[in-house]
Scaffold this motif. Structure first.
Motif, short mmCIF file in Angstrom:
data_model
loop_
_atom_site.label_atom_id
_atom_site.label_comp_id
_atom_site.label_asym_id
_atom_site.label_seq_id
_atom_site.Cartn_x
_atom_site.Cartn_y
_atom_site.Cartn_z
N SER A 1 0.83 -1.21 0.00
CA SER A 1 0.00 0.00 0.00
C SER A 1 0.86 1.26 0.00
O SER A 1 0.59 2.21 -0.74
CB SER A 1 -0.91 -0.01 1.23
N ALA A 2 1.92 1.25 0.82
CA ALA A 2 2.81 2.41 0.89
C ALA A 2 3.51 2.64 -0.44
O ALA A 2 3.63 3.78 -0.91
CB ALA A 2 3.85 2.20 1.99
N LEU A 3 3.94 1.56 -1.09
CA LEU A 3 4.63 1.69 -2.38
C LEU A 3 3.69 2.21 -3.45
O LEU A 3 4.09 3.02 -4.30
CB LEU A 3 5.22 0.35 -2.79
N ALA A 4 2.44 1.76 -3.41
CA ALA A 4 1.45 2.25 -4.39
C ALA A 4 1.24 3.76 -4.24
O ALA A 4 1.14 4.48 -5.24
CB ALA A 4 0.13 1.51 -4.20
N THR A 5 1.21 4.22 -2.99
CA THR A 5 1.05 5.66 -2.74
C THR A 5 2.28 6.42 -3.22
O THR A 5 2.16 7.48 -3.85
CB THR A 5 0.82 5.91 -1.25
N LEU A 6 3.45 5.90 -2.92
CA LEU A 6 4.69 6.56 -3.38
C LEU A 6 4.71 6.66 -4.90
O LEU A 6 5.08 7.70 -5.46
CB LEU A 6 5.90 5.77 -2.88
N ASN A 7 4.31 5.60 -5.57
CA ASN A 7 4.31 5.60 -7.03
C ASN A 7 3.31 6.61 -7.60
O ASN A 7 3.56 7.22 -8.64
CB ASN A 7 4.03 4.20 -7.56
N LYS A 8 2.17 6.79 -6.91
CA LYS A 8 1.21 7.81 -7.36
C LYS A 8 1.80 9.21 -7.24
O LYS A 8 1.61 10.06 -8.11
CB LYS A 8 -0.08 7.72 -6.53
N LEU A 9 2.55 9.43 -6.15
CA LEU A 9 3.22 10.73 -5.99
C LEU A 9 4.26 10.94 -7.09
O LEU A 9 4.41 12.04 -7.62
CB LEU A 9 3.88 10.81 -4.61
N LYS A 10 4.97 9.87 -7.43
CA LYS A 10 5.98 9.97 -8.50
C LYS A 10 5.32 10.29 -9.83
O LYS A 10 5.83 11.10 -10.62
CB LYS A 10 6.76 8.65 -8.61
N GLU A 11 4.18 9.66 -10.11
CA GLU A 11 3.44 9.94 -11.34
C GLU A 11 3.01 11.41 -11.39
O GLU A 11 3.07 12.05 -12.45
CB GLU A 11 2.20 9.04 -11.43
N LYS B 1 -4.64 13.83 -1.53
CA LYS B 1 -5.65 12.78 -1.31
C LYS B 1 -5.81 11.91 -2.55
O LYS B 1 -5.97 10.69 -2.46
CB LYS B 1 -6.98 13.43 -0.93
N ALA B 2 -5.75 12.53 -3.73
CA ALA B 2 -5.87 11.77 -4.98
C ALA B 2 -4.70 10.82 -5.19
O ALA B 2 -4.80 9.84 -5.94
CB ALA B 2 -5.97 12.74 -6.16
N CYS B 3 -3.58 11.11 -4.51
CA CYS B 3 -2.41 10.22 -4.55
C CYS B 3 -2.43 9.22 -3.41
O CYS B 3 -1.41 8.57 -3.11
CB CYS B 3 -1.13 11.04 -4.51
N PHE B 4 -3.58 9.11 -2.74
CA PHE B 4 -3.80 8.15 -1.64
C PHE B 4 -3.09 8.54 -0.34
O PHE B 4 -2.94 7.70 0.55
CB PHE B 4 -3.37 6.72 -2.02
N VAL B 5 -2.64 9.79 -0.22
CA VAL B 5 -1.97 10.22 1.01
C VAL B 5 -3.03 10.76 1.97
O VAL B 5 -3.78 11.67 1.63
CB VAL B 5 -0.92 11.32 0.74
N SER B 6 -3.09 10.20 3.17
CA SER B 6 -4.07 10.64 4.16
C SER B 6 -3.77 12.07 4.60
O SER B 6 -2.65 12.57 4.45
CB SER B 6 -4.06 9.72 5.38
N ARG B 7 -4.76 12.73 5.16
CA ARG B 7 -4.57 14.10 5.63
C ARG B 7 -3.48 14.15 6.71
O ARG B 7 -2.65 15.06 6.72
CB ARG B 7 -5.89 14.64 6.20
N GLN B 8 -3.49 13.16 7.58
CA GLN B 8 -2.50 13.13 8.66
C GLN B 8 -1.08 12.99 8.11
O GLN B 8 -0.18 13.75 8.47
CB GLN B 8 -2.81 11.97 9.61
N LYS B 9 -0.89 12.04 7.20
CA LYS B 9 0.45 11.84 6.65
C LYS B 9 0.86 13.00 5.74
O LYS B 9 2.05 13.31 5.62
CB LYS B 9 0.53 10.50 5.91
#
Length: 209
Positions: free
Chosen positions: A59-69, A88-96
């Motif tokens: 899950s963390a890697l998928a989020t990182l890859n969305k940020l890279k995209e 949020k669209a990159c799957f990053v929670s508000r807290q993180k």
């Protein structure tokens, strides 16, 4: 400060640990040597570790890859351009998102200088990073282990690590954190490498990568 482990001595340390602990020897006998996991000393790496907090590695890697995209280069400056909605669209929670932005500001302002950490002790680094919101001991331990290859970290807050230890040594589920720390004492000054052996055991048994 202990010298970092390297590709030249990593397996030698594994062998030494196995010679002193029959359960760690069992890991080598059945699953072979663990990978020597390493990461670059960069903002992106710390972002990745923050994303790994309390979620699966996939899950963390998928989020990182969305940020890279989205960004191409995950830099402090680029991160701070993103809106809450884009994060949020990159799957990053508000807290993180708040943790990552806080880290970005600290690097831009010069409060944290990653290139200087290589010359500092574990505790000096911990004292600097722990001041940042959302960066606790687990995050710091993983950074010290994977990025700076420091030899004597034992992240007892890591669920996979603790579960691997319980299964390997057939420990009671009610074992306390203090008792787990006490078991790790016998692996000094190479608790990082022992931890990597336990993660290797966990991943090999679960079929995860």
């Amino acid at each position: 400060m202990n010298a970092p482990f390297t590709t030249e001595n990593f397996r030698i340390i594994c062998d030494e640990l196995a010679n002193n602990d029959s359960h760690l020897k069992e890991i080598l006998d059945i699953h072979g040597y663990p990978p020597m996991w390493t990461r670059n000393n960069s903002f992106e790496t710390l972002v990745h570790i923050i994303l790994e907090q309390q979620v699966s590695l996939a899950s963390a890697l998928a989020t990182l890859n969305k940020l890279k995209e989205k960004l191409g280069n995950i830099s402090p400056e680029n991160i701070l351009v993103l809106t809450d909605e884009e994060m949020k669209a990159c799957f990053v929670s508000r807290q993180k998102s708040s943790y990552i932005r806080g880290l970005a500001h600290a690097l831009i302002n010069g409060d944290i200088k990653l290139n200087e950490f290589e010359k500092m002790t574990d505790e000096e680094i911990r004292m600097q990073l722990i001041k940042l919101k959302g960066i606790g001991n687990w995050t710091i331990d993983v950074y010290l282990m994977f990025v700076l290859q420091r030899t004597d970290l034992f992240p007892v807050g890591d669920l996979a690590l603790v579960n691997a230890l319980k299964r390997l040594k057939k420990l009671e589920s009610s074992i306390t954190k203090e008792e787990i720390i006490a078991i790790g004492e016998s692996w000094k000054p190479y608790r990082t490498v022992a931890s990597m052996m336990l993660w290797h055991y966990y991943l090999s048994r679960t079929g995860k990568k």
